[in-house]
Write a protein that holds these residues in place. Structure first.
Motif, short mmCIF file in Angstrom:
data_model
loop_
_atom_site.label_atom_id
_atom_site.label_comp_id
_atom_site.label_asym_id
_atom_site.label_seq_id
_atom_site.Cartn_x
_atom_site.Cartn_y
_atom_site.Cartn_z
N LEU A 1 0.83 -1.20 0.00
CA LEU A 1 0.00 0.00 0.00
C LEU A 1 0.87 1.25 0.00
CD1 LEU A 1 -2.67 -1.01 2.64
CD2 LEU A 1 -2.82 -1.16 0.16
N ARG A 2 0.37 2.28 -0.61
CA ARG A 2 1.08 3.56 -0.57
C ARG A 2 1.05 4.11 0.85
NH1 ARG A 2 0.67 7.74 -5.37
NH2 ARG A 2 0.10 6.43 -7.12
N ASN A 3 2.10 4.77 1.19
CA ASN A 3 2.19 5.21 2.58
C ASN A 3 3.02 6.48 2.65
OD1 ASN A 3 1.93 5.30 5.27
ND2 ASN A 3 3.31 3.58 5.72
N ALA B 1 -4.11 4.16 -4.51
CA ALA B 1 -4.65 5.25 -3.71
C ALA B 1 -3.72 5.68 -2.58
CB ALA B 1 -5.99 4.83 -3.11
N ASP B 2 -3.69 7.00 -2.29
CA ASP B 2 -3.12 7.48 -1.04
C ASP B 2 -4.24 7.59 -0.01
OD1 ASP B 2 -0.37 7.97 -1.85
OD2 ASP B 2 -1.24 9.49 -3.17
N ILE C 1 -5.45 4.98 2.66
CA ILE C 1 -5.71 3.65 2.12
C ILE C 1 -5.56 2.58 3.20
CG2 ILE C 1 -3.33 3.60 1.18
CD1 ILE C 1 -6.30 1.80 -0.34
N ARG C 2 -4.56 2.78 4.05
CA ARG C 2 -4.30 1.79 5.10
C ARG C 2 -5.47 1.72 6.09
NH1 ARG C 2 -0.09 -1.30 6.19
NH2 ARG C 2 1.20 -0.35 4.60
N GLN C 3 -5.93 2.92 6.50
CA GLN C 3 -7.08 2.94 7.41
C GLN C 3 -8.27 2.21 6.82
OE1 GLN C 3 -7.63 7.11 7.84
NE2 GLN C 3 -6.26 7.33 9.61
N VAL C 4 -8.57 2.53 5.57
CA VAL C 4 -9.79 1.99 4.98
C VAL C 4 -9.68 0.48 4.78
CG1 VAL C 4 -11.25 2.00 2.93
CG2 VAL C 4 -10.48 4.15 3.94
N LEU C 5 -8.54 0.02 4.34
CA LEU C 5 -8.42 -1.41 4.08
C LEU C 5 -8.21 -2.22 5.35
CD1 LEU C 5 -6.38 -1.77 0.76
CD2 LEU C 5 -8.83 -1.67 1.11
#
Lengths: 313, 552, 293
Positions: free
Chosen positions: B3-5, B233-234, B250-254
């Motif tokens: 994931l983008r971070n 996505a960011d 993206i991390r939060q949502v996934l």
């Protein structure tokens, strides 16, 4: 490309063959005896029989057809029953006025109708659109001869601006030609304009819904450029098609218009021939106009590749 | 791949949408399409708007571009600020100048988004004609430069080409070149890869990321595909019915989705890991093909003869209760195989053995008794039911053809409607009164009315939203367990194939490149092409249902 | 997008009912329908509306201008123009309707065959091309002149050139529809060819045929007038709009009303039919199909 053209030309042959069969059968299978026309009302059955023999009407249909079509292929369209002049001579004497009238009509129609259709599509669902559409529906709904008579009534009878009837060839000068040709051409153009304007509008509306129009807008393309550069070229194929299909209307219109305005062209020749049941002339005229129609539409078919690069032969 | 971070909080805001309301037409009797949404995008950041059909994500993008269909949709309230300037209040003329220069857009359908009668070079050049005062040679140089930046091969030739001479991927590159030539601050990408094959999709996604990196473009990316979201996505905004339900990185949502709808969306994404293999009972195969192939021949008199081998050398056997997946990209010949088996077309080579009888060349009348053993479900739920027929008439069409009394047929129709979870009064209604997913379930019911031995599902879930897709897949599974029907499942989607198939057959340009048990083919592919396909599957590093990365 | 799709999906009757209402189409078609209804009623009840016997000649009353006695004046034989005009509409409308019904009947049958059976297609379509290539008015006047000027031969002469247009339209609809998944599904369900033709494909042609039918009625009325005008129409024993106007030609300068009044009524009638046809077409929009495919 060349093979395609050749193929298209070849594909016309069966159509023309069928036209000739239809024309031939139409005149043979309907009641009414050409020999009786030639012989006059007081002919005895014996004279009638002699004439029928001489005209070859007693031979089997197939033989008659082969003889007839054979003659045509050699440039012999037969002889008029009424005036005893070779049909081809009759036609060539009369063809000039009709052609100049038709060309003038096409020019007027295209110059008026395409801008009308484009603007109607651009101003879709505004009063401009409704006006163009009303004119177009009206053009379809008024009998051609009524248009002719109304124009005649206004411009010749009431206003006296233009000579009422007759025809002068272009060689007699532009002014005398236009003076007499403009009313018939306008009469003829009315329905043609209606047809082309309607198709232009419909084709433009289709195109304006396409994704690439949205792309062009997203680039910041303005209205005029959008209409005339991006849209019109894409709408050209259906417009060209309708111009070709409308050619049939034009031929019918010529017949009527020449009758109203007393123009000595093919149209008048046709009406006279039909009313006098001059079989060889009728056959030849239907065959010739059908050939012309097919040829015009063939040319238009071939012109598609000018408008649309996807069409390559 | 992960994931983008990256933290964008220090970057300036490029696009800020505040309380945006969009309504239908002039008489606003209907609820708004957008009910006051707000989000922002920073310099260099990618924000994904994700949602199913009807969520309002495309309307958001069109409103931002000022391209809402005239008269049909109107911005009723809120602000769209691009670098501080409110676009909603601009005149059409001012907006026209902003487009391409400050904000640009690429669309879903590269096939139709370029003007077919203009050369692509001229179409890119037009942007410069409209917005700059460069000389002709400067313009050309700039166009060639951007075409190279989007990695088009043989730039000089493509410059002079018409759109129809290019592939879908190339056309989308042209669109991107056109959008980015003036280095706008914002790029809106509306499902730009949905119409492309997965391998092309992967290339286009990485191209967008690369150019974004290079130019610092803010990207508003619209998609329905969670896999794509995971790739690029960011930040993510999850939309439904014109509202943003959840926004986060993206991390939060996934990893920690807050809203139930987001959780539902994520759990509906089929996993790429093949399901547990089912035991093969070793029953006699109901359908066997031997060297099945179809070659289209055209031409003849005066034209060049041409041959297209749409498919060839297809061998498989299918036992009752098993599912065979035929997987491939567009043009792979998978649908030709399906149509040959259905005998909607006549194959030119090989045999199709249905319960031992070869049906490959049977006549229409000889085929009739066989037909009821073979049924089909098509892709487009909007076209697979006769719009003029009631559901009852559609469902009973087959049984009546085979002499079943009407009362019996209608009783069976009622029973099947129950199984596909539709009310009994559906019988009296017409297809237009149902949603896409419901229609697809009706189509499935119609197919099983005749109690066929084999069901061919041709991209049967491809046109459906992901949550509906999951329901339909469950339904097929349920039917298979109850009736022991054998299913041939045609799909381009490896995730779907992984979840439903026992065996998989991978096709490329008419040829079968690999076949075997689903677990083996998808987990340890032997053929290079299969590997490429799997590698290209978006978001393959993430297990959506489990909210965590996949451990390989 | 979704709305257009659902519109095309609805059954024909529902689409017509929901679309042909003043709120949807504006008042144009609505007014057209009322005008047409008025014309039809007038012609149906013409014997009671006519002020005079439309056939009674009166040598003393030739070419009179409008008066209280003869509200539109008289024609070259002293017959009452108004009475002839209202009666004339009967035959014109009858010819229009018959021509449309016959042309649609033949056209649909031939078109279905051409669209569904590939072998028949090539031959039928060449024949239709040939018919289309012959200028319709020429065929019509030739047919009437040769067969004699009866109502039957006029209807035949008008119908024959219309048939190929209907055939082409039906064929194109059938060609598109037969690729629809629901037709292929029907094939898979074991439906016979006649069943597919008449139950699945034929209903698809209905919407464009309703539209085409109205256009044929309109153009047939015009053609009848044209035939009479060229001297190849029904004899003036039976007045039609066309032959009333044709007789008016020679008196055009003395009493243009003989051409203009029937012409006006004919135009109103044809215009109304065309407007209704347009409204029906917009409501049923055959182009929607194309865009979906």
């Amino acid at each position: 490309m060349l093979t395609y053209i050749l193929k298209r030309i070849l594909s016309v042959i069966p159509v023309l063959f069928l036209v000739s069969v239809f024309v031939f059968l139409m005149l043979r299978l309907t009641p009414g005896d050409p020999a009786a026309i030639l012989a006059g009302d007081n002919a005895t059955p014996e004279t009638l029989e002699r004439i029928r023999d001489a005209m070859g009407l007693n031979e089997p249909l197939l033989t008659q057809y082969v003889k007839w079509i054979g003659g045509i292929l050699h440039g012999d369209f037969g002889t008029s029953l009424i005036s005893s002049v070779p049909v081809l001579d009759l036609v060539s004497q009369r063809v000039g006025p009709s052609i100049s009238l038709a060309v003038l009509t096409i020019i007027i129609a295209i110059c008026v109708a395409i801008p009308m259709g484009v603007i109607a599509a651009w101003k879709h669902r505004t009063w401009v659109d409704y006006l163009v559409m009303s004119f177009s529906v009206l053009g379809f709904s008024v009998p051609v001869f009524l248009v002719g008579y109304v124009l005649l009534l206004i411009f010749s009878v009431k206003l006296g601006w233009l000579p009422p009837q007759g025809f002068k060839p272009l060689s007699a000068g532009i002014a005398p030609f236009m003076e007499r040709a403009i009313l018939p051409a306008l009469t003829l153009a009315s329905i043609y304009i209606a047809l082309i304007a309607r198709m232009t509008r419909a084709a433009m509306l289709d195109v304006l819904n396409e994704d690439y129009i949205r792309t062009a807008r997203a680039k910041g393309v303005g209205d005029r450029r959008l209409l005339f550069v991006h849209a019109l070229k894409n709408a050209a194929v259906p417009i060209a098609t309708i111009v070709g299909a409308g050619f049939a209307l034009l031929i019918s219109g010529v017949v009527v218009t020449e009758t109203i305005f007393n123009i000595p062209g093919i149209g008048r020749l046709t009406v006279d021939a039909v009313l006098a049941r001059d079989y060889p002339v009728i056959q030849a005229l239907i065959l010739l106009t059908a050939t012309l129609y097919v040829a015009v539409n063939l040319l238009i078919d071939l012109s598609y590749s000018l408008f649309d690069p996807r069409i390559r032969y | 791949m992960e994931l983008r971070n990256k933290d964008f909080s220090a970057e300036p805001i490029v696009l800020e949408i505040k309380d945006l309301v969009v309504e239908v037409g002039s008489k606003s009797v209907l609820p708004p399409i957008l009910k006051g949404i707000s989000f922002d995008i920073r310099h260099g950041e990618t924000v994904c708007l994700v949602g199913e059909s009807g969520s309002g994500k495309s309307v958001t993008s069109l409103a931002t571009m000022g391209l809402l269909p005239k008269d049909a949709l109107k911005v009723r309230g809120g602000e769209i600020r691009l670098k501080g300037e409110n676009l909603v209040t601009l005149s059409p003329g001012q907006m026209k100048q902003r487009r391409a220069r400050d904000l640009a857009m690429i669309f879903q359908e590269p096939m139709t988004a370029l003007n077919p009668v203009l050369k692509v070079g001229a179409q890119i050049m037009e942007v410069l004609d409209l917005h700059t005062r460069l000389s002709a040679s400067e313009k050309r140089a700039k166009v060639i430069d951007i075409m190279e930046q989007v990695h088009l091969p043989d730039v000089e030739r493509i410059f002079e080409s018409y759109p129809h001479q290019l592939s879908g991927g190339q056309r989308q590159r042209i669109m991107i070149a056109m959008a980015l030539i003036l280095e706008p601050a914002l790029l809106i990408a509306d499902e730009p890869t949905t119409a492309l094959d997965v391998t092309t999709q992967k290339q286009i996604l990485s191209l967008i990321a690369e150019l974004q990196e290079k130019h610092g473009t803010a990207v508003l990316f619209i998609t329905h595909d969670m896999g794509v979201v995971a790739e690029i996505a960011d930040r993510v905004c999850v939309m439904r019915h014109g509202e943003i339900l959840e926004t986060g990185t993206i991390r939060q949502v996934l990893e920690e989705p807050r809203h139930d709808y987001t959780k539902k969306l994520l759990s509906a994404v089929p996993s790429l890991i093949p399901r547990e293999p089912r035991p093969d009972a070793g029953a006699t195969p109901v359908l066997v093909t031997k060297d099945l192939g179809k070659t289209y021949r055209s031409g003849g008199f005066l034209a060049k003869k041409s041959e297209v081998r749409a498919s060839y050398g297809v061998n498989f056997d299918l036992s009752p209760g098993r599912t065979l997946g035929i997987v491939g990209e567009s043009g792979s010949g998978k649908t030709t195989v399906a149509r040959s088996i259905m005998r909607l077309i006549e194959p030119t080579e090989g045999q199709i053995l249905l319960e031992g009888d070869d049906i490959a060349h049977l006549s229409t009348s000889a085929m009739k008794p066989k037909r009821k053993k073979l049924q089909v479900v098509f892709q487009d739920p909007f076209r697979s039911l006769n719009p003029r027929w009631t559901i009852a008439r559609s469902l009973t069409e087959g049984p009546l053809n085979y002499g079943v009394p009407y009362a019996e047929a209608i009783a069976e129709a009622k029973r099947l409607l129950q199984i596909v979870s539709l009310p009994e009064d559906a019988l009296k209604r017409y297809p237009h009164q149902f949603s896409g997913g419901q229609r697809q379930r009706i189509a499935i019911a119609r197919a099983v009315m005749l109690r066929p031995d084999v069901l061919v599902a041709d991209e049967a879930v491809s046109a459906l939203d992901v949550s509906v897709q999951a329901q339909v897949l469950d339904l097929l599974d349920e039917l298979q367990r109850q009736t022991g029907i054998a299913i041939i499942f045609i799909t381009h989607d490896l995730r779907v194939a992984a979840q439903i198939c026992d065996e998989v057959l991978v096709m490329k340009r008419g040829e079968v490149v690999e076949q075997g048990p689903a677990g083996q083919v998808l987990h340890a592919p032997q053929h290079e092409y299969t590997r490429a396909l799997i590698n290209a599957a978006p978001g393959r590093f993430w297990d959506f249902a489990a909210h965590k990365p996949l451990v390989a | 997008m979704n709305t257009s799709r659902s519109a095309a999906d609805k059954p024909l009757t529902l689409r017509l009912l929901s679309q042909i209402s003043p709120s949807h189409t504006g008042f144009g078609p609505f007014i057209a329908a009322i005008m047409l209804l008025a014309v039809v009623l007038v012609t149906i009840f013409s014997p009671w509306i006519a002020t005079h016997d439309p056939l009674a000649m009166d040598p003393l009353m030739r070419l009179k201008p409008p008066s209280e006695e003869h509200i539109l004046g008289t024609d070259g034989f002293g017959r009452d123009l108004f009475s002839r005009m209202v009666l004339g509409g009967r035959i014109s409308l009858l010819i229009g309707l018959c021509a449309a019904v016959v042309a649609l009947g033949f056209g649909i049958l031939i078109g279905l065959v051409a669209g569904y059976f590939r072998i028949a297609d090539a031959i039928i379509m060449r024949a239709m091309d040939a018919l289309m290539a012959m200028p319709s008015i020429l065929i019509a006047i030739a047919l009437v002149a040769l067969n004699g000027p009866s109502i039957g031969s006029v209807i035949m002469a008008i119908t024959i050139p219309e048939v190929p247009r209907v055939v082409r339209l039906v064929r194109s609809v059938v060609l598109t529809a037969r690729e629809e998944p629901y037709v292929e599904a029907a094939l898979a369900l074991g439906s016979s060819t006649p069943k597919i033709l008449f139950q699945h494909l034929l209903p698809n042609t209905m919407a464009p045929m309703i539209v085409q039918g109205t256009y044929i009625v309109a153009s047939a009325i015009l053609t009848e007038a044209l035939l009479s005008f060229l001297g190849a129409g029904i004899s003036t024993e039976i007045p039609t709009w066309g032959n009333i106007m044709a007789e008016g030609r020679q008196y055009f300068r003395i009493n243009p009303g003989i051409i203009l009044w029937p012409g006006l009524l004919l135009t109103i009638c044809v215009l109304s039919i065309n407007l209704i046809g347009d409204a029906a077409r917009d409501a049923l929009d055959p182009r929607m199909k194309k865009r979906e495919a």
